[in-house]
Enzyme design. Structure first.
Site, PDB file in Angstrom:
ATOM      1  N   GLY A   1       4.111  13.842 -13.857  1.00 37.27           N
ATOM      2  CA  GLY A   1       3.047  14.786 -13.551  1.00 37.27           C
ATOM      3  C   GLY A   1       3.598  15.918 -12.702  1.00 37.27           C
ATOM      4  O   GLY A   1       4.549  15.725 -11.942  1.00 37.27           O
TER       5      GLY A   1
ATOM      6  N   GLN B   1       3.325  22.943  -7.031  1.00 32.95           N
ATOM      7  CA  GLN B   1       4.644  22.391  -6.735  1.00 32.95           C
ATOM      8  C   GLN B   1       5.777  23.329  -7.149  1.00 32.95           C
ATOM      9  O   GLN B   1       6.902  23.159  -6.719  1.00 32.95           O
ATOM     10  CB  GLN B   1       4.834  21.041  -7.429  1.00 32.95           C
ATOM     11  CG  GLN B   1       3.982  19.938  -6.843  1.00 32.95           C
ATOM     12  CD  GLN B   1       4.196  18.649  -7.603  1.00 32.95           C
ATOM     13  OE1 GLN B   1       3.490  18.382  -8.570  1.00 32.95           O
ATOM     14  NE2 GLN B   1       5.162  17.874  -7.169  1.00 32.95           N
TER      15      GLN B   1
ATOM     16  N   CYS C   1       6.699  11.366  -5.618  1.00 35.17           N
ATOM     17  CA  CYS C   1       6.365  12.768  -5.883  1.00 35.17           C
ATOM     18  C   CYS C   1       7.646  13.561  -6.064  1.00 35.17           C
ATOM     19  O   CYS C   1       8.611  13.380  -5.309  1.00 35.17           O
ATOM     20  CB  CYS C   1       5.564  13.322  -4.702  1.00 35.17           C
ATOM     21  SG  CYS C   1       5.026  15.024  -4.910  1.00 35.17           S
ATOM     22  N   LEU C   2       7.657  14.442  -7.056  1.00 35.35           N
ATOM     23  CA  LEU C   2       8.825  15.291  -7.269  1.00 35.35           C
ATOM     24  C   LEU C   2       9.089  16.211  -6.087  1.00 35.35           C
ATOM     25  O   LEU C   2      10.205  16.672  -5.897  1.00 35.35           O
ATOM     26  CB  LEU C   2       8.648  16.116  -8.553  1.00 35.35           C
ATOM     27  CG  LEU C   2       8.608  15.320  -9.858  1.00 35.35           C
ATOM     28  CD1 LEU C   2       8.335  16.245 -11.042  1.00 35.35           C
ATOM     29  CD2 LEU C   2       9.901  14.546 -10.059  1.00 35.35           C
TER      30      LEU C   2
ATOM     31  N   HIS D   1      -3.539  12.384  -8.084  1.00 33.69           N
ATOM     32  CA  HIS D   1      -2.368  12.843  -7.321  1.00 33.69           C
ATOM     33  C   HIS D   1      -2.143  14.342  -7.556  1.00 33.69           C
ATOM     34  O   HIS D   1      -1.956  15.105  -6.608  1.00 33.69           O
ATOM     35  CB  HIS D   1      -1.147  12.023  -7.760  1.00 33.69           C
ATOM     36  CG  HIS D   1       0.136  12.422  -7.121  1.00 33.69           C
ATOM     37  ND1 HIS D   1       0.780  11.620  -6.207  1.00 33.69           N
ATOM     38  CD2 HIS D   1       0.927  13.514  -7.269  1.00 33.69           C
ATOM     39  CE1 HIS D   1       1.913  12.212  -5.825  1.00 33.69           C
ATOM     40  NE2 HIS D   1       2.012  13.361  -6.464  1.00 33.69           N
ATOM     41  N   GLU D   2      -2.182  14.754  -8.821  1.00 36.20           N
ATOM     42  CA  GLU D   2      -1.914  16.162  -9.144  1.00 36.20           C
ATOM     43  C   GLU D   2      -3.060  17.075  -8.716  1.00 36.20           C
ATOM     44  O   GLU D   2      -2.821  18.193  -8.253  1.00 36.20           O
ATOM     45  CB  GLU D   2      -1.609  16.327 -10.637  1.00 36.20           C
ATOM     46  CG  GLU D   2      -0.402  15.534 -11.135  1.00 36.20           C
ATOM     47  CD  GLU D   2       0.885  15.759 -10.352  1.00 36.20           C
ATOM     48  OE1 GLU D   2       1.068  16.831  -9.736  1.00 36.20           O
ATOM     49  OE2 GLU D   2       1.734  14.846 -10.341  1.00 36.20           O
TER      50      GLU D   2
END
Length: 183
Positions: free
Chosen positions: A55, A60, A103-104, A145-146
């Site tokens: 995601g 981000q 998370c990225l 989350h996103e």
């Protein structure tokens, strides 16, 4: 939208990391879904795949538009990725579940997070068509989350064990001061 789900050599977009002020800004609604939005979605998918993510929210990558891309099973090329424009959660189940999240934007940091088990979300797809889905399990978690990212919230803000949070963040070169606890 078709996108190669193989891992490219390089990300197209730069992912911002915990501590970057861009991650704390709220995204604005997309007023017109056109080729530039579809191109952004493609670039975000390519960036997500190249980073081994499932995601990615536009915030981000420093773009403050309400756009998220999701592919919970990137290894299955038969499943089309989800592109959610202006997503809104209309229903949260009372049943909660705990699941590990990463998370990225905070590589190498993982924590258990409590979230509603099931949600209903409305959004527009990349063609501007209104859609609504019910989601459970991993998909519900990733959508929540996103969408948090679109509101300037990160999953570490939901972690309740301060000592563990501080320790793990420091191990990966992040600071506790970058977290905005939602307790």
């Amino acid at each position: 939208m078709t996108i190669e789900q193989q891992k490219p050599d390089d990300s197209l977009l730069d992912i911002h990391y915990l501590g970057d002020k861009d991650l704390r800004k709220s995204a604005k609604r997309v007023s017109k879904i056109d080729d530039s939005i579809r191109e952004l979605a493609r670039d975000m998918l390519q960036t997500m795949y190249s980073s081994n993510g499932i995601g990615l929210a536009s915030t981000q990558v420093g773009i403050h538009k309400q756009l998220i891309v999701i592919d919970c099973e990137p290894e299955l090329s038969t499943n089309a990725p989800l592109i959610l424009i202006n997503p809104k959660i209309n229903y949260y189940s009372q049943e909660l579940c705990v699941m590990e999240e990463g998370c990225l934007s905070i590589p190498g940091v993982y924590f258990d997070v409590i979230r509603p088990e099931m949600i209903q979300v409305s959004f527009k797809n990349e063609n501007g068509r209104p859609c609504q889905i019910s989601a459970t399990d991993l998909l519900a978690r990733v959508i929540q989350h996103e969408i948090d990212h679109l509101n300037g919230v990160m999953f570490v803000d939901r972690v309740t064990n301060d000592l563990d949070l501080t320790t793990k963040l420091q191990e990966k070169g992040f600071t506790r001061e970058s977290v905005k606890s939602l307790k």
